[in-house]
Design a protein around this motif. Structure first.
Motif, PDB file in Angstrom:
ATOM      1  N   LEU A  10      11.640  32.532   5.074  1.00  0.00           N
ATOM      2  CA  LEU A  10      11.159  32.141   4.496  1.00  0.00           C
ATOM      3  C   LEU A  10       9.815  31.302   4.990  1.00  0.00           C
ATOM      4  O   LEU A  10       9.935  30.733   6.106  1.00  0.00           O
ATOM      5  N   SER A  13       8.235  24.567   3.368  1.00  0.00           N
ATOM      6  CA  SER A  13       8.299  23.265   2.348  1.00  0.00           C
ATOM      7  C   SER A  13       6.941  22.951   1.968  1.00  0.00           C
ATOM      8  O   SER A  13       6.163  22.805   1.284  1.00  0.00           O
ATOM      9  N   ILE A  16       4.568  25.850   0.395  1.00  0.00           N
ATOM     10  CA  ILE A  16       5.265  26.649  -0.692  1.00  0.00           C
ATOM     11  C   ILE A  16       4.952  25.090  -1.408  1.00  0.00           C
ATOM     12  O   ILE A  16       4.192  25.549  -2.742  1.00  0.00           O
ATOM     13  N   THR A  29      10.017  18.958  -4.986  1.00  0.00           N
ATOM     14  CA  THR A  29       9.682  20.838  -4.176  1.00  0.00           C
ATOM     15  C   THR A  29       9.916  20.483  -2.547  1.00  0.00           C
ATOM     16  O   THR A  29      10.038  21.307  -2.213  1.00  0.00           O
ATOM     17  N   TRP A  35      15.009  24.216   0.565  1.00  0.00           N
ATOM     18  CA  TRP A  35      15.430  24.880   1.031  1.00  0.00           C
ATOM     19  C   TRP A  35      16.233  24.842   2.314  1.00  0.00           C
ATOM     20  O   TRP A  35      16.072  25.955   3.685  1.00  0.00           O
ATOM     21  N   ASN A  74      17.410  27.335  -3.076  1.00  0.00           N
ATOM     22  CA  ASN A  74      16.716  28.091  -2.478  1.00  0.00           C
ATOM     23  C   ASN A  74      15.956  27.978  -3.379  1.00  0.00           C
ATOM     24  O   ASN A  74      15.643  28.894  -3.886  1.00  0.00           O
ATOM     25  N   PRO A  76      12.254  29.536  -1.996  1.00  0.00           N
ATOM     26  CA  PRO A  76      11.973  30.245  -1.261  1.00  0.00           C
ATOM     27  C   PRO A  76      12.573  31.556  -2.018  1.00  0.00           C
ATOM     28  O   PRO A  76      11.722  32.527  -3.216  1.00  0.00           O
ATOM     29  N   CYS A  80      11.093  34.739  -5.674  1.00  0.00           N
ATOM     30  CA  CYS A  80      10.732  36.293  -5.041  1.00  0.00           C
ATOM     31  C   CYS A  80      11.615  37.509  -6.035  1.00  0.00           C
ATOM     32  O   CYS A  80      11.805  37.675  -6.198  1.00  0.00           O
TER      33      CYS A  80
END
Length: 180
Positions: A10, A13, A16, A29, A35, A74, A76, A80
């Motif tokens: 991953l 933070s 992203i 975020t 995370w 989570n 990410p 995805c």
């Protein structure tokens, strides 16, 4: 272990948070819960990402982020899962959605005449700049089927994530005890 795999894979933070889409949400975020890597956070993120990723809504990534911010899972992994719908998977997803809708409304699957009729309606609608008749009966069947498909796939992947995670932890635990 799955946790170590996800932690290596991953992005951070900060990386992203620099994305254009994420700047809209500000510092929310950077919440550590977004995370966190554990079985429950990953499984819930997969559920959310799969559900919104299959539905034919514009800006489904925005809905994924809003849901993830609300449920604090989570980020990410959820984003995805938005890539489930891509040029290679869109036809099977739409076909399966129409099949579910046809089963729900007890109609026959689309045939060549119906497909040509819908295509003709769409061409006329485009030629007349949005004026004209479009039969939304097929759209109702498709959207209903896609909703059921999204829900079923999300639940299935949620359960599979829990089972695979548990299996991998047990396998790792047994291999440690055989060595010791």
């Amino acid at each position: 272990m799955p946790k170590l795999f996800f932690q290596k894979w991953l992005p951070s933070s900060e990386k992203i948070a620099k994305l254009k889409l994420m700047k809209v949400f500000g510092t929310r975020t950077l919440n550590p819960l977004l995370w966190y890597v554990n079985r429950h956070a990953i499984a819930k993120a997969i559920f959310i990402g799969t559900f919104w990723g299959i539905l034919p809504v514009p800006f489904h990534s925005l809905f994924i982020v809003l849901s993830i911010l609300y449920f604090e899972v989570n980020l990410p992994i959820g984003l995805c899962m938005a890539w489930l719908t891509n040029p290679l998977t869109v036809v099977p997803i739409l076909y399966l959605g129409f099949w579910f809708g046809a089963q729900m409304y007890h109609v026959k699957m689309i045939n060549n005449e119906m497909l040509l009729g819908v295509l003709h309606q769409m061409i006329n609608w485009l030629r007349n700049f949005g004026h004209g008749h479009i039969d939304f009966h097929l759209a109702k069947i498709l959207v209903s089927g896609l909703f059921v498909e999204a829900l079923l796939c999300a639940v299935l992947l949620y359960i599979v994530t829990h089972l695979v995670w548990r299996w991998m932890v047990i396998k790792k635990w047994k291999s440690r005890h055989k060595k010791g």
